[in-house]
Design a protein around this motif. Structure first.
Motif, PDB file in Angstrom:
ATOM      1  N   ARG A 296      30.166  37.177 -74.648  1.00  0.00           N
ATOM      2  CA  ARG A 296      30.212  35.841 -74.055  1.00  0.00           C
ATOM      3  C   ARG A 296      29.335  35.749 -72.806  1.00  0.00           C
ATOM      4  N   GLU A 297      29.343  36.800 -71.991  1.00  0.00           N
ATOM      5  CA  GLU A 297      28.539  36.812 -70.771  1.00  0.00           C
ATOM      6  C   GLU A 297      27.166  37.440 -71.005  1.00  0.00           C
ATOM      7  N   ASN A 298      26.888  37.854 -72.254  1.00  0.00           N
ATOM      8  CA  ASN A 298      25.604  38.447 -72.648  1.00  0.00           C
ATOM      9  C   ASN A 298      25.213  39.610 -71.736  1.00  0.00           C
ATOM     10  N   VAL A 299      26.164  40.513 -71.512  1.00  0.00           N
ATOM     11  CA  VAL A 299      25.886  41.623 -70.615  1.00  0.00           C
ATOM     12  C   VAL A 299      26.444  42.930 -71.151  1.00  0.00           C
ATOM     13  N   ASP A 300      25.651  43.972 -70.981  1.00  0.00           N
ATOM     14  CA  ASP A 300      26.048  45.347 -71.246  1.00  0.00           C
ATOM     15  C   ASP A 300      25.703  46.097 -69.965  1.00  0.00           C
TER      16      ASP A 300
ATOM     17  N   GLN B 269      21.957  45.027 -68.625  1.00  0.00           N
ATOM     18  CA  GLN B 269      20.956  44.589 -69.591  1.00  0.00           C
ATOM     19  C   GLN B 269      21.625  43.547 -70.489  1.00  0.00           C
ATOM     20  N   PRO B 270      20.833  42.646 -71.070  1.00  0.00           N
ATOM     21  CA  PRO B 270      21.433  41.656 -71.960  1.00  0.00           C
ATOM     22  C   PRO B 270      21.863  42.292 -73.276  1.00  0.00           C
ATOM     23  N   VAL B 271      22.941  41.765 -73.855  1.00  0.00           N
ATOM     24  CA  VAL B 271      23.345  42.166 -75.199  1.00  0.00           C
ATOM     25  C   VAL B 271      22.294  41.667 -76.179  1.00  0.00           C
ATOM     26  N   ASP B 272      21.844  40.421 -75.987  1.00  0.00           N
ATOM     27  CA  ASP B 272      20.798  39.807 -76.810  1.00  0.00           C
ATOM     28  C   ASP B 272      19.764  39.213 -75.861  1.00  0.00           C
ATOM     29  N   ILE B 273      18.582  39.778 -75.859  1.00  0.00           N
ATOM     30  CA  ILE B 273      17.524  39.389 -74.923  1.00  0.00           C
ATOM     31  C   ILE B 273      17.122  37.914 -75.046  1.00  0.00           C
ATOM     32  N   ASP B 274      17.413  37.288 -76.184  1.00  0.00           N
ATOM     33  CA  ASP B 274      17.028  35.896 -76.403  1.00  0.00           C
ATOM     34  C   ASP B 274      18.130  34.901 -76.047  1.00  0.00           C
ATOM     35  N   LYS B 275      19.294  35.379 -75.596  1.00  0.00           N
ATOM     36  CA  LYS B 275      20.412  34.489 -75.286  1.00  0.00           C
ATOM     37  C   LYS B 275      20.634  34.365 -73.785  1.00  0.00           C
ATOM     38  N   LYS B 276      21.429  33.374 -73.418  1.00  0.00           N
ATOM     39  CA  LYS B 276      21.809  33.130 -72.027  1.00  0.00           C
ATOM     40  C   LYS B 276      23.247  33.578 -71.832  1.00  0.00           C
TER      41      LYS B 276
ATOM     42  N   PRO C 211      30.316  27.516 -63.735  1.00  0.00           N
ATOM     43  CA  PRO C 211      31.434  27.305 -64.663  1.00  0.00           C
ATOM     44  C   PRO C 211      32.228  28.595 -64.888  1.00  0.00           C
ATOM     45  N   GLY C 212      33.484  28.457 -65.212  1.00  0.00           N
ATOM     46  CA  GLY C 212      34.318  29.612 -65.539  1.00  0.00           C
ATOM     47  C   GLY C 212      35.493  29.797 -64.609  1.00  0.00           C
ATOM     48  N   GLY C 213      35.407  29.252 -63.404  1.00  0.00           N
ATOM     49  CA  GLY C 213      36.519  29.351 -62.466  1.00  0.00           C
ATOM     50  C   GLY C 213      36.857  30.784 -62.098  1.00  0.00           C
ATOM     51  N   ILE C 214      38.040  30.968 -61.532  1.00  0.00           N
ATOM     52  CA  ILE C 214      38.506  32.308 -61.171  1.00  0.00           C
ATOM     53  C   ILE C 214      38.971  33.004 -62.445  1.00  0.00           C
ATOM     54  N   ARG C 215      38.509  34.245 -62.620  1.00  0.00           N
ATOM     55  CA  ARG C 215      38.852  35.005 -63.827  1.00  0.00           C
ATOM     56  C   ARG C 215      38.732  36.495 -63.507  1.00  0.00           C
ATOM     57  N   LYS C 216      39.183  37.337 -64.430  1.00  0.00           N
ATOM     58  CA  LYS C 216      39.050  38.784 -64.261  1.00  0.00           C
ATOM     59  C   LYS C 216      37.596  39.187 -64.457  1.00  0.00           C
ATOM     60  N   GLY C 217      37.093  40.019 -63.556  1.00  0.00           N
ATOM     61  CA  GLY C 217      35.729  40.521 -63.657  1.00  0.00           C
ATOM     62  C   GLY C 217      35.691  41.883 -64.326  1.00  0.00           C
ATOM     63  N   ALA C 218      34.495  42.440 -64.417  1.00  0.00           N
ATOM     64  CA  ALA C 218      34.281  43.713 -65.108  1.00  0.00           C
ATOM     65  C   ALA C 218      35.094  44.857 -64.505  1.00  0.00           C
ATOM     66  N   ALA C 219      35.305  44.836 -63.187  1.00  0.00           N
ATOM     67  CA  ALA C 219      36.037  45.921 -62.522  1.00  0.00           C
ATOM     68  C   ALA C 219      37.534  45.639 -62.433  1.00  0.00           C
TER      69      ALA C 219
END
Length: 160
Positions: free
Chosen positions: A43-47, A66-73, A107-115
């Motif tokens: 969803r966040e296109n991140v690895d 790095q992006p999961v898919d280089i062509d996506k946002k 967009p997305g508001g307060i949410r749990k982050g990667a850490a």
């Protein structure tokens, strides 16, 4: 203008590229940061690899993304310094106070982050409704856990 929250310090910097292994050559192999975790989100296109410098409450994350898919946002690699994360002592208060004063949030508001901490992002661009922004910089606000808040309060008290 009494601010109901404090920015305590730097929680993280996030660096983007097309290949996080290339980023590791400098940050891990050359500078000696330790990889402490990974995070992947379609969803966040991140690895990303989560690295650390320092220790305890003063540890700073360096996220190599790095992006999961280089062509996506979102295109996490198009700005090499993707974002800066700031420890906040009271994130809900900060968001309410800043929003009421015209700060634009992504967009997305307060949410749990990667850490695992609650997070939200200040938008890098303003608009008519919210004229205050990161002026080109994506800024992550991160709810500091109680031990980090206490450590920064102790540090501030000893500096007086």
């Amino acid at each position: 203008m009494s601010r109901p929250f404090k920015v305590l310090g730097i929680q993280q910097i996030a660096i983007g590229g097309t290949d996080k292994n290339r980023l590791q050559k400098l940050w891990v192999d050359m500078l000696g940061l330790e990889v402490t975790g990974t995070f992947r989100s379609e969803r966040e296109n991140v690895d990303e690899d989560i690295c650390a410098m320092g220790s305890g409450p003063f540890k700073v994350e360096v996220d190599l993304m790095q992006p999961v898919d280089i062509d996506k946002k979102p295109a996490v690699h198009t700005t090499p310094l993707n974002h800066v994360g700031l420890w906040i002592d009271d994130l809900p208060q900060a968001v309410a106070w800043l929003t009421a004063r015209g700060v634009r949030f992504a967009p997305g508001g307060i949410r749990k982050g990667a850490a695992g901490f609650d997070i939200c992002f200040l938008h890098p661009k303003s608009n008519d409704e919210f004229p205050i922004s990161g002026e080109g910089v994506l800024i992550e606000l991160v709810q500091a856990p109680s031990e980090v808040v206490a450590a920064f309060e102790k540090l501030a008290a000893s500096a007086v």
